[in-house]
Motif scaffolding. Sequence first.
Motif, PDB file in Angstrom:
ATOM      1  N   LYS A  95      -4.530   4.311  -1.941  1.00  0.00           N
ATOM      2  CA  LYS A  95      -4.843   3.572  -0.714  1.00  0.00           C
ATOM      3  C   LYS A  95      -6.213   2.908  -0.804  1.00  0.00           C
ATOM      4  O   LYS A  95      -6.597   2.166   0.094  1.00  0.00           O
ATOM      5  N   VAL A 154       5.106  -5.538   0.768  1.00  0.00           N
ATOM      6  CA  VAL A 154       5.007  -6.014  -0.613  1.00  0.00           C
ATOM      7  C   VAL A 154       5.549  -7.430  -0.736  1.00  0.00           C
ATOM      8  O   VAL A 154       4.943  -8.296  -1.387  1.00  0.00           O
ATOM      9  N   LEU A 209       1.033   3.094   0.457  1.00  0.00           N
ATOM     10  CA  LEU A 209       0.618   2.151   1.496  1.00  0.00           C
ATOM     11  C   LEU A 209       1.475   2.249   2.748  1.00  0.00           C
ATOM     12  O   LEU A 209       1.131   1.646   3.773  1.00  0.00           O
ATOM     13  N   ALA A 241      -3.948  -2.641   3.517  1.00  0.00           N
ATOM     14  CA  ALA A 241      -2.882  -2.564   2.521  1.00  0.00           C
ATOM     15  C   ALA A 241      -2.716  -3.901   1.800  1.00  0.00           C
ATOM     16  O   ALA A 241      -2.560  -3.948   0.573  1.00  0.00           O
ATOM     17  N   GLU A 242      -2.748  -4.972   2.556  1.00  0.00           N
ATOM     18  CA  GLU A 242      -2.625  -6.294   1.944  1.00  0.00           C
ATOM     19  C   GLU A 242      -3.807  -6.573   1.023  1.00  0.00           C
ATOM     20  O   GLU A 242      -3.637  -7.150  -0.065  1.00  0.00           O
ATOM     21  N   ASN A 284       7.626  -0.857   3.619  1.00  0.00           N
ATOM     22  CA  ASN A 284       6.875  -1.096   2.392  1.00  0.00           C
ATOM     23  C   ASN A 284       7.398  -2.332   1.665  1.00  0.00           C
ATOM     24  O   ASN A 284       6.606  -3.139   1.150  1.00  0.00           O
ATOM     25  N   PHE A 293       4.868  -4.309 -10.036  1.00  0.00           N
ATOM     26  CA  PHE A 293       4.749  -3.642  -8.741  1.00  0.00           C
ATOM     27  C   PHE A 293       6.046  -2.923  -8.415  1.00  0.00           C
ATOM     28  O   PHE A 293       7.142  -3.436  -8.686  1.00  0.00           O
ATOM     29  N   THR A 332       8.291  -0.650  -5.457  1.00  0.00           N
ATOM     30  CA  THR A 332       8.513  -0.254  -4.078  1.00  0.00           C
ATOM     31  C   THR A 332       9.910   0.360  -3.979  1.00  0.00           C
ATOM     32  O   THR A 332      10.546   0.643  -4.987  1.00  0.00           O
ATOM     33  N   LEU A 381       1.411  -0.672 -10.465  1.00  0.00           N
ATOM     34  CA  LEU A 381       1.051  -0.219  -9.123  1.00  0.00           C
ATOM     35  C   LEU A 381       2.276   0.231  -8.344  1.00  0.00           C
ATOM     36  O   LEU A 381       3.194  -0.558  -8.079  1.00  0.00           O
ATOM     37  N   GLY A 387      -0.407   5.190  -7.702  1.00  0.00           N
ATOM     38  CA  GLY A 387      -0.543   4.657  -6.354  1.00  0.00           C
ATOM     39  C   GLY A 387      -1.869   5.072  -5.756  1.00  0.00           C
ATOM     40  O   GLY A 387      -2.452   6.087  -6.148  1.00  0.00           O
ATOM     41  N   CYS A 439       3.615   1.301  -4.790  1.00  0.00           N
ATOM     42  CA  CYS A 439       3.163   0.896  -3.457  1.00  0.00           C
ATOM     43  C   CYS A 439       3.500   1.893  -2.357  1.00  0.00           C
ATOM     44  O   CYS A 439       3.188   1.652  -1.188  1.00  0.00           O
ATOM     45  N   LEU A 479      -3.277  -4.849  -2.350  1.00  0.00           N
ATOM     46  CA  LEU A 479      -2.303  -5.554  -3.180  1.00  0.00           C
ATOM     47  C   LEU A 479      -2.913  -6.821  -3.781  1.00  0.00           C
ATOM     48  O   LEU A 479      -2.696  -7.129  -4.961  1.00  0.00           O
TER      49      LEU A 479
END
Length: 330
Positions: free
Chosen positions: A279, A65, A22, A35-36, A61, A50, A52, A17, A277, A19, A39
Motif C-alpha cells: 500500500k 486497476v 489496494l 491507490a491510483e 480492484n 500487473f 488483479t 505488482l 503487493g 494489486c 499504480l
Amino acid sequence: MMEKRRIGPFNATALTLGCMNLSHAYGTPPGREAAEALLRRALEAGVDFFDTAALYGFGSNESLVGAVLKPHRQHITLASKCGMTGVDGKKVIDGRPETILRTCEESLTRLGTDVIDLYYLHRRDFQVPIEESVGALARLVEQGKVRTIGLSEVSAATLRRAHAEHPITAVQSEYSLWTRNPEIGVLDACRELGAAFVAFSPLARGFLTGNLTDPATQLEPKDIRCQMPRFEPENYARNLKLLDDYKAIAIETGCTPAQLGLAWLLAQGDNIFALFGTKSIDHLDENLGADGLKLPPETISRLDDLINQTTVSGARYSPAIQSEIDTEDY
C-alpha cells in the motif's frame, strides 16, 4: 530498464505488482487517490506486469486497476483471475464453465479492455473436473477475450491434467523462503511444461521485511494474517528469532531485508516472477530496488539453511483454508 522474463508470449518485468492490497484482505485499503498514485508510480518506475482478480474488493480492484492502466494498456501485461468471486458479500469458489464465461465478461468491463493477457483459474473447484474449467478458459482464448491461461494454487498433478486440455502459461502460488511448498512438485512441473511460475507473497506476507514485529498490535482485526497459524503469538515469537541472522545477511549484502527476500526468490529460476503487493509508495520503491540484485551462491545457501519449511513455526493456512486449495503440503 527493469529485468524482464518470458511468460508465454510476453516479456514482462520479473518484479510484478500484485494489486490485491489496494482493495482487499490486508486491513483497511488506501483511499482511491493513494491507490491510483501507487499504480502510477509503479508504471513510472518501469513495472509492466500487473495482477488483479475478480475477488479482490469484489470487483472494485479490477475497476481501480482498469481505470489507471487503460491509457497504458498496449505496453503492459495484464493478469486477472476467475473461479473465486464475491457473491452476496461472501467468497465463493465456482469453477463451472458458465460462471467462468460470465465472470470474464464482467472483468473485461471493469478493466476497460477487450482482452486479458493472462487469465487464471483462481482456485480449483473440487466439484468440477479441472478439464471442464480449463475448457471454458480455452473457449475464451478462441473468442479472443483471453490471450493465455493460468492456474493458481494447484498441485503438479492438476497442472499436468489442465495442460493436457490446453497449454498453461503460468502457475501462481505462494513461494518465499518461509513457504517452500512449490518445491515439492509444481516448480519441476512448470519447468517440464514450459510454464512460468508467479510467486505471490514473496516477502512472507511482510515477515521478511523485518517491519512486522508484533502482529497482535500491528495488524487490524480483519487482516487475513490474523487467521494464519504462523502469525499466532507463540509461532510468531519463534519465527522472529530467525530475523536477526537474516537481517545480518542483508547488511552484508548491502541491501534491505525485503530486497534480499526478492533477490533470493528470483534466483530460484529464470521462469520465476516475484509478485509482491504493497500500500506504500516507499515500500514499492524499496522492493523495486531488488531489480538486478544477484546473490552469490554461498549467500543463497545460507538463506536456505536459515529459513525453510523445517525452521518456520506454524502452518501456512488454517485447516479450513487449506481444504480449499490443491497445492501439495509438507
